[in-house]
Scaffold this motif. Structure first.
Motif, PDB file in Angstrom:
ATOM      1  N   LEU A   1      55.001  52.220 -19.966  1.00  0.00           N
ATOM      2  CA  LEU A   1      56.106  53.176 -19.975  1.00  0.00           C
ATOM      3  C   LEU A   1      55.849  54.301 -18.974  1.00  0.00           C
ATOM      4  CD1 LEU A   1      58.774  54.127 -21.216  1.00  0.00           C
ATOM      5  CD2 LEU A   1      57.446  55.283 -22.999  1.00  0.00           C
ATOM      6  N   ALA A   2      54.589  54.746 -18.894  1.00  0.00           N
ATOM      7  CA  ALA A   2      54.243  55.794 -17.936  1.00  0.00           C
ATOM      8  C   ALA A   2      54.480  55.321 -16.499  1.00  0.00           C
ATOM      9  CB  ALA A   2      52.787  56.210 -18.128  1.00  0.00           C
ATOM     10  N   ILE A   3      54.140  54.047 -16.226  1.00  0.00           N
ATOM     11  CA  ILE A   3      54.387  53.482 -14.896  1.00  0.00           C
ATOM     12  C   ILE A   3      55.884  53.482 -14.588  1.00  0.00           C
ATOM     13  CG2 ILE A   3      54.277  51.355 -13.523  1.00  0.00           C
ATOM     14  CD1 ILE A   3      51.626  50.739 -14.924  1.00  0.00           C
ATOM     15  N   SER A   4      56.699  53.133 -15.578  1.00  0.00           N
ATOM     16  CA  SER A   4      58.150  53.120 -15.391  1.00  0.00           C
ATOM     17  C   SER A   4      58.678  54.518 -15.121  1.00  0.00           C
ATOM     18  CB  SER A   4      58.829  52.523 -16.626  1.00  0.00           C
ATOM     19  OG  SER A   4      58.443  51.181 -16.821  1.00  0.00           O
ATOM     20  N   VAL A   5      58.156  55.503 -15.855  1.00  0.00           N
ATOM     21  CA  VAL A   5      58.582  56.895 -15.640  1.00  0.00           C
ATOM     22  C   VAL A   5      58.223  57.343 -14.227  1.00  0.00           C
ATOM     23  CG1 VAL A   5      58.180  59.284 -16.335  1.00  0.00           C
ATOM     24  CG2 VAL A   5      58.452  57.520 -18.076  1.00  0.00           C
TER      25      VAL A   5
ATOM     26  N   SER B   1      73.627  53.719  -4.567  1.00  0.00           N
ATOM     27  CA  SER B   1      74.102  54.980  -5.142  1.00  0.00           C
ATOM     28  C   SER B   1      73.894  55.048  -6.652  1.00  0.00           C
ATOM     29  CB  SER B   1      75.584  55.184  -4.811  1.00  0.00           C
ATOM     30  OG  SER B   1      76.368  54.153  -5.401  1.00  0.00           O
ATOM     31  N   ILE B   2      73.969  53.877  -7.308  1.00  0.00           N
ATOM     32  CA  ILE B   2      73.784  53.881  -8.767  1.00  0.00           C
ATOM     33  C   ILE B   2      72.364  53.496  -9.172  1.00  0.00           C
ATOM     34  CG2 ILE B   2      76.208  53.314  -9.157  1.00  0.00           C
ATOM     35  CD1 ILE B   2      75.336  50.438  -9.768  1.00  0.00           C
ATOM     36  N   TRP B   3      71.551  53.114  -8.195  1.00  0.00           N
ATOM     37  CA  TRP B   3      70.177  52.676  -8.484  1.00  0.00           C
ATOM     38  C   TRP B   3      69.366  53.749  -9.213  1.00  0.00           C
ATOM     39  CZ3 TRP B   3      65.730  52.291  -4.454  1.00  0.00           C
ATOM     40  CH2 TRP B   3      64.630  51.675  -5.052  1.00  0.00           C
ATOM     41  N   PRO B   4      69.359  55.017  -8.752  1.00  0.00           N
ATOM     42  CA  PRO B   4      68.577  56.031  -9.483  1.00  0.00           C
ATOM     43  C   PRO B   4      69.033  56.194 -10.929  1.00  0.00           C
ATOM     44  CG  PRO B   4      69.197  56.824  -7.299  1.00  0.00           C
ATOM     45  CD  PRO B   4      69.967  55.566  -7.532  1.00  0.00           C
ATOM     46  N   TRP B   5      70.344  56.126 -11.158  1.00  0.00           N
ATOM     47  CA  TRP B   5      70.854  56.264 -12.528  1.00  0.00           C
ATOM     48  C   TRP B   5      70.446  55.066 -13.379  1.00  0.00           C
ATOM     49  CZ3 TRP B   5      72.509  60.941 -13.555  1.00  0.00           C
ATOM     50  CH2 TRP B   5      73.026  61.718 -12.532  1.00  0.00           C
ATOM     51  N   MET B   6      70.452  53.885 -12.778  1.00  0.00           N
ATOM     52  CA  MET B   6      70.024  52.688 -13.507  1.00  0.00           C
ATOM     53  C   MET B   6      68.545  52.773 -13.878  1.00  0.00           C
ATOM     54  SD  MET B   6      71.981  49.717 -11.299  1.00  0.00           S
ATOM     55  CE  MET B   6      71.148  48.394 -12.187  1.00  0.00           C
TER      56      MET B   6
ATOM     57  N   ALA C   1      67.015  52.817 -17.556  1.00  0.00           N
ATOM     58  CA  ALA C   1      66.044  51.791 -17.949  1.00  0.00           C
ATOM     59  C   ALA C   1      64.857  52.413 -18.682  1.00  0.00           C
ATOM     60  CB  ALA C   1      65.565  51.028 -16.717  1.00  0.00           C
ATOM     61  N   VAL C   2      64.401  53.571 -18.215  1.00  0.00           N
ATOM     62  CA  VAL C   2      63.283  54.248 -18.875  1.00  0.00           C
ATOM     63  C   VAL C   2      63.680  54.674 -20.288  1.00  0.00           C
ATOM     64  CG1 VAL C   2      61.841  56.311 -18.851  1.00  0.00           C
ATOM     65  CG2 VAL C   2      62.171  55.006 -16.760  1.00  0.00           C
ATOM     66  N   LEU C   3      64.891  55.195 -20.442  1.00  0.00           N
ATOM     67  CA  LEU C   3      65.366  55.591 -21.771  1.00  0.00           C
ATOM     68  C   LEU C   3      65.459  54.379 -22.703  1.00  0.00           C
ATOM     69  CD1 LEU C   3      68.172  58.142 -20.823  1.00  0.00           C
ATOM     70  CD2 LEU C   3      65.867  58.636 -21.679  1.00  0.00           C
ATOM     71  N   VAL C   4      65.910  53.253 -22.153  1.00  0.00           N
ATOM     72  CA  VAL C   4      66.012  52.028 -22.953  1.00  0.00           C
ATOM     73  C   VAL C   4      64.623  51.545 -23.355  1.00  0.00           C
ATOM     74  CG1 VAL C   4      66.692  49.607 -22.894  1.00  0.00           C
ATOM     75  CG2 VAL C   4      68.232  51.339 -21.986  1.00  0.00           C
ATOM     76  N   GLN C   5      63.658  51.641 -22.460  1.00  0.00           N
ATOM     77  CA  GLN C   5      62.287  51.255 -22.809  1.00  0.00           C
ATOM     78  C   GLN C   5      61.767  52.111 -23.961  1.00  0.00           C
ATOM     79  OE1 GLN C   5      59.833  51.386 -19.293  1.00  0.00           O
ATOM     80  NE2 GLN C   5      60.429  49.323 -18.663  1.00  0.00           N
ATOM     81  N   GLY C   6      62.054  53.419 -23.916  1.00  0.00           N
ATOM     82  CA  GLY C   6      61.657  54.286 -25.017  1.00  0.00           C
ATOM     83  C   GLY C   6      62.317  53.876 -26.318  1.00  0.00           C
TER      84      GLY C   6
ATOM     85  N   LEU D   1      65.756  43.366 -19.949  1.00  0.00           N
ATOM     86  CA  LEU D   1      66.790  43.917 -19.070  1.00  0.00           C
ATOM     87  C   LEU D   1      66.225  45.023 -18.176  1.00  0.00           C
ATOM     88  CD1 LEU D   1      69.863  44.074 -21.492  1.00  0.00           C
ATOM     89  CD2 LEU D   1      69.517  42.495 -19.585  1.00  0.00           C
ATOM     90  N   THR D   2      65.396  45.888 -18.759  1.00  0.00           N
ATOM     91  CA  THR D   2      64.819  46.975 -17.957  1.00  0.00           C
ATOM     92  C   THR D   2      63.856  46.436 -16.905  1.00  0.00           C
ATOM     93  OG1 THR D   2      62.972  47.321 -19.518  1.00  0.00           O
ATOM     94  CG2 THR D   2      65.001  48.554 -19.906  1.00  0.00           C
TER      95      THR D   2
END
Length: 263
Positions: A12-16, A54-59, A63-68, A87-88
């Protein structure tokens, strides 16, 4: 959260960290390239994929929130958590792959929580069975992946990543015993990334060889029935049947022989 391993937290830290780089570094850098050299080759490629970028940063942030959220689901709805984690992985690939692998291992530990986990450093004096050697498969996937990337097929990177994961998994498997048979109990390591579990014969209700797996049906002390698949020497059918024969012989000797389940 006590059922979440340090490895999964590290994933999770790597994803963040990946998301932070995407939002704070990659996205502004791409915008700067567009403004400085709007007619360059890289700028043209960015324009061709502008909507996705343009939507990549939001995705990535989502994804990090979904992992949490999947960590919260680990003990409540593991199946849903696995789907969300997968999915993430696609959004954060390849950096999200580590989290997904560790998350799957945690889900399996939760499933087997009612079994007795023991130290994996066993010195077997009885017939034992190890995990199959998957190095040829790993090197083959990496080779195919590299060749496809050379000819211009970007999806070859997936084959390379899969080969690396299988190779690392195989390294872990060489240090562990998949199945050990003793007079009183079985010692089972379901897969190379898990620990070893001791299962008394009084808890074994059935044994079967199904496709490429040896499946052991176990009655837990809580009255729940679970089936533990053990991938022993997947490429060696005779050895799988030998393991099944040894188990059935032990069960018969203990007066616990049941007909193998047909799964």
């Amino acid at each position: 959260m006590k059922h979440v391993s340090l490895s999964t937290c590290g994933g999770l830290a790597i994803s963040v960290l990946t998301t932070a780089v995407v939002v704070l570094v990659a996205s502004p850098l791409l915008s700067n390239i567009l403004s400085v050299a709007p007619t360059g080759v890289l700028a043209t490629a960015i324009k061709d994929h502008r909507e996705i970028l343009s939507i990549w940063p939001w995705m990535a942030a989502a994804a990090v929130l979904v992992q949490g959220g999947s960590l919260w689901l680990l003990t409540r709805s593991p199946a849903v958590g696995k789907c969300l984690s997968l999915l993430t992985t696609f959004v954060l690939f390849p950096f999200g792959l580590y989290f997904h692998i560790c998350y799957l291992a945690d889900c399996k530990r939760w499933e087997l929580r009612m079994l007795q986990e023991v130290k994996p450093e066993l010195k077997p004096e009885y017939p034992q069975f190890g995990f199959c050697d998957e190095d040829p498969l790993a090197f083959g996937l990496c080779g195919v992946g590299i060749l496809t990337m050379i000819v211009g097929i970007p999806f070859g990177a997936l084959a390379v990543v899969a080969g690396v994961v299988i190779f690392i998994r195989n390294l872990a498997g060489k240090k562990k015993t998949a199945l050990m048979v003793t007079p009183q109990a079985l010692f089972i390591t379901p897969n190379p990334w898990l620990g070893c579990y001791r299962v008394p014969y009084t808890q074994v209700s059935a044994v079967a060889v199904v496709k490429n797996q040896l499946r052991i049906q176990i009655e837990t002390e809580a009255g729940k029935t679970i089936t533990v698949p053990v991938n022993i020497n997947v490429l060696d059918r005779d050895l799988r049947r030998q393991a099944r024969g040894i188990l059935l012989e032990k069960l018969a000797h203990a007066g616990l022989l049941h007909e193998p389940v047909a799964v």
